[in-house]
Design an enzyme around this catalytic site. Structure first.
Site, PDB file in Angstrom:
ATOM      1  N   GLU A   1       0.808  -1.210   0.000  1.00  0.00           N
ATOM      2  CA  GLU A   1       0.000   0.000   0.000  1.00  0.00           C
ATOM      3  C   GLU A   1       0.845   1.266   0.000  1.00  0.00           C
ATOM      4  O   GLU A   1       1.992   1.266   0.443  1.00  0.00           O
ATOM      5  CB  GLU A   1      -0.976  -0.007   1.172  1.00  0.00           C
ATOM      6  CG  GLU A   1      -0.343  -0.313   2.501  1.00  0.00           C
ATOM      7  CD  GLU A   1      -1.385  -0.348   3.612  1.00  0.00           C
ATOM      8  OE1 GLU A   1      -2.137  -1.333   3.672  1.00  0.00           O
ATOM      9  OE2 GLU A   1      -1.435   0.607   4.397  1.00  0.00           O
TER      10      GLU A   1
ATOM     11  N   CYS B   1       3.620   8.569   0.405  1.00  0.00           N
ATOM     12  CA  CYS B   1       4.221   7.687   1.396  1.00  0.00           C
ATOM     13  C   CYS B   1       4.286   6.293   0.781  1.00  0.00           C
ATOM     14  O   CYS B   1       3.261   5.717   0.429  1.00  0.00           O
ATOM     15  CB  CYS B   1       3.356   7.690   2.662  1.00  0.00           C
ATOM     16  SG  CYS B   1       3.877   6.510   3.907  1.00  0.00           S
TER      17      CYS B   1
ATOM     18  N   CYS C   1       6.742  -6.757   7.017  1.00  0.00           N
ATOM     19  CA  CYS C   1       7.872  -6.224   7.789  1.00  0.00           C
ATOM     20  C   CYS C   1       8.234  -7.244   8.850  1.00  0.00           C
ATOM     21  O   CYS C   1       7.380  -8.003   9.312  1.00  0.00           O
ATOM     22  CB  CYS C   1       7.467  -4.909   8.458  1.00  0.00           C
ATOM     23  SG  CYS C   1       8.813  -4.079   9.348  1.00  0.00           S
TER      24      CYS C   1
ATOM     25  N   CYS D   1       7.208  -4.136  15.621  1.00  0.00           N
ATOM     26  CA  CYS D   1       6.718  -3.072  16.512  1.00  0.00           C
ATOM     27  C   CYS D   1       5.283  -3.395  16.935  1.00  0.00           C
ATOM     28  O   CYS D   1       4.441  -3.751  16.115  1.00  0.00           O
ATOM     29  CB  CYS D   1       6.796  -1.704  15.825  1.00  0.00           C
ATOM     30  SG  CYS D   1       8.475  -1.231  15.390  1.00  0.00           S
TER      31      CYS D   1
ATOM     32  N   CYS E   1       2.001  -1.678  15.322  1.00  0.00           N
ATOM     33  CA  CYS E   1       1.991  -1.492  13.864  1.00  0.00           C
ATOM     34  C   CYS E   1       1.352  -2.675  13.145  1.00  0.00           C
ATOM     35  O   CYS E   1       1.721  -3.830  13.368  1.00  0.00           O
ATOM     36  CB  CYS E   1       3.423  -1.287  13.375  1.00  0.00           C
ATOM     37  SG  CYS E   1       3.550  -1.070  11.596  1.00  0.00           S
TER      38      CYS E   1
ATOM     39  N   CYS F   1      -0.365   2.770   8.823  1.00  0.00           N
ATOM     40  CA  CYS F   1       0.517   1.730   8.294  1.00  0.00           C
ATOM     41  C   CYS F   1      -0.095   0.334   8.235  1.00  0.00           C
ATOM     42  O   CYS F   1      -0.359  -0.279   9.260  1.00  0.00           O
ATOM     43  CB  CYS F   1       1.754   1.608   9.171  1.00  0.00           C
ATOM     44  SG  CYS F   1       2.676   3.104   9.276  1.00  0.00           S
TER      45      CYS F   1
HETATM   46  N1  SAH Z   1       9.985   0.922   9.539  1.00  0.00           N
HETATM   47  C1  SAH Z   1      10.071   2.349   9.522  1.00  0.00           C
HETATM   48  C2  SAH Z   1       9.058   3.035   8.624  1.00  0.00           C
HETATM   49  C3  SAH Z   1       7.639   2.565   8.615  1.00  0.00           C
HETATM   50  S1  SAH Z   1       6.530   3.014   9.884  1.00  0.00           S
HETATM   51  C4  SAH Z   1      10.019   2.900  10.921  1.00  0.00           C
HETATM   52  O1  SAH Z   1       9.845   2.129  11.846  1.00  0.00           O
HETATM   53  O2  SAH Z   1      10.202   4.101  11.097  1.00  0.00           O
HETATM   54  C5  SAH Z   1       6.359   4.780   9.845  1.00  0.00           C
HETATM   55  C6  SAH Z   1       6.077   5.350  11.220  1.00  0.00           C
HETATM   56  O3  SAH Z   1       4.734   5.052  11.644  1.00  0.00           O
HETATM   57  C7  SAH Z   1       6.983   4.832  12.302  1.00  0.00           C
HETATM   58  O4  SAH Z   1       7.357   5.869  13.157  1.00  0.00           O
HETATM   59  C8  SAH Z   1       6.085   3.832  13.021  1.00  0.00           C
HETATM   60  O5  SAH Z   1       6.550   3.564  14.311  1.00  0.00           O
HETATM   61  C9  SAH Z   1       4.755   4.562  12.966  1.00  0.00           C
HETATM   62  N2  SAH Z   1       3.569   3.725  13.192  1.00  0.00           N
HETATM   63  C10 SAH Z   1       3.328   2.465  12.795  1.00  0.00           C
HETATM   64  N3  SAH Z   1       2.110   2.053  13.169  1.00  0.00           N
HETATM   65  C11 SAH Z   1       1.555   3.082  13.834  1.00  0.00           C
HETATM   66  C12 SAH Z   1       0.301   3.280  14.481  1.00  0.00           C
HETATM   67  N4  SAH Z   1      -0.622   2.313  14.522  1.00  0.00           N
HETATM   68  N5  SAH Z   1       0.070   4.481  15.062  1.00  0.00           N
HETATM   69  C13 SAH Z   1       1.009   5.463  15.014  1.00  0.00           C
HETATM   70  N6  SAH Z   1       2.183   5.347  14.417  1.00  0.00           N
HETATM   71  C14 SAH Z   1       2.472   4.165  13.844  1.00  0.00           C
END
Ligand code: SAH
Length: 342
Positions: A85, A98, A105, A109, A112, A326
């Site tokens: 996406e 974006c 991935c 995290c 996410c 995301c």
């Molecule tokens: N892997 C990279 C880029 C992808 S995520 C990274 O970790 O930075 C882009 C951003 O969105 C990151 O800061 C991630 O921690 C955040 N993110 C992911 N899921 C989220 C959510 N449900 N709410 C808020 N931020 C989120």
């Protein structure tokens, strides 16, 4: 292929020197999706290209447009059946896309959605370029900014990400300014240091999300591998080598990382670093029970940082009505496919 690779290949094919410029322009400036459309090439040569080469084109599986703010979310199909996406956001300063850097991935995290099904595979540079090209075509307006903040960890797909950055900023292609490119990482220390040596002027964003190792480890498994000290040192190296100020992303989760103690600790951590903090109220996903901080808490957190000399903004939430966060659209697509199969 980069311009140089394309030129070398065409030379081996016995083509005149100007061919590389023609083809590169069709691919990266006019962004055609077939060799047939390259009308200034001899017909025989076009047929030869069709036989010899594979042109990576993304198939648009779904598109949602936010009724609230015009944000567009795209679901693209890859040739091998994977889906990814991408998101378009319209700002006063321009159109920002974006993109995803991986299908899925493996960073894990907790908050996410992109990581729940693990990593399917790395994206090729062409598949990253195509996300921007298809969206620019669909929108009919120029894309001026690219953030590599979609699904995937870009520094876990280092070589393809670098190739993508060099090509999207190539003046013979879309010619996006390096300063308008942001790479977001969860904090892979060796790769951050390597990126610092590439001679690029891109912005690096670190997903910080906590001011101490214990809380960060609860949210992000990668924090068990690299301590806050190590990752912030690597970011400092990035700043020193490139002169580019860091962005720190901090997603606020109710009761986890959003109280005044944490704000204080964050100030201590970042005070003399000269970076910028981006506060993001966490986007709740249904697979986890993380709750967004209240807007009062978010404002209090922001004010505290500001009062203590930290450069901070609250990220405006966009496209929430269309699964803006995301990995949510891809995940709901995968669920639907599974149900169909059953
Ligand atoms: N892997 C990279 C880029 C992808 S995520 C990274 O970790 O930075 C882009 C951003 O969105 C990151 O800061 C991630 O921690 C955040 N993110 C992911 N899921 C989220 C959510 N449900 N709410 C808020 N931020 C989120």
């Amino acid at each position: 292929m980069t311009f140089e690779e394309l030129a070398a290949w065409l030379k081996d094919m016995g083509q005149p020197a100007f061919r590389a410029g023609q083809i590169y322009q069709w691919l990266h400036e006019k962004q055609v999706s077939s060799f047939r459309e390259m009308t200034n090439l001899p017909a025989g040569f076009r047929r030869q290209l069709e036989e010899l080469c594979e042109l990576v084109v993304l198939r648009q599986e779904d598109r949602k447009i936010s009724a609230v703010d015009g944000t567009r979310k795209y679901l693209f199909g890859l040739v091998d059946g994977n889906v990814i996406e991408s998101v378009l956001m319209k700002y006063r300063h321009g159109n920002s896309v974006c993109i995803s850097s991986q299908a899925g991935c493996r960073m894990g995290c907790r908050f996410c959605a992109s990581t729940i099904d693990g990593l399917a595979r790395n994206l090729r540079a062409s598949e990253m370029l195509e996300q921007v090209y298809r969206i620019q075509k669909d929108l009919g307006e120029r894309v001026s900014n690219v953030v590599i903040m979609g699904s995937g960890e870009p520094l876990d797909n280092y070589d393809n990400t670098l190739r993508f950055i060099r090509m999207i900023t190539d003046e013979r292609g879309l010619n996006i300014s390096q300063r308008n490119i942001t790479v977001s990482t969860c904090g892979l220390v060796p790769e951050i240091k390597r990126l610092a040596e590439e001679g690029l002027q891109i912005t690096l964003a670190l997903s910080l999300h906590a001011p101490d190792d214990r809380t960060r480890q609860e949210l992000m498994p990668i924090a068990k591998k690299y301590s806050l000290n190590e990752v912030l040192d690597a970011c400092h190296t990035y700043f020193e080598k490139t002169g580019r100020r860091m962005t720190y992303e901090y997603s606020l989760v109710k009761g986890v990382n959003d109280n005044q103690e944490e704000a204080k600790a964050l100030v201590r951590l970042l005070k003399d670093r000269g970076g910028h903090v981006n506060l993001i109220p966490v986007n709740p996903i249904k697979e986890r029970d993380f709750v967004q901080s209240s807007s009062k808490t978010v404002t209090a957190f922001k004010n505290y940082l500001e009062k203590n000399g930290i450069n901070v903004t609250i990220r405006r939430e966009m496209g929430r009505d269309i699964h803006g966060a995301c990995g949510q659209l891809r995940r709901s697509y995968l669920r639907k496919m599974e149900e169909k199969e059953r």
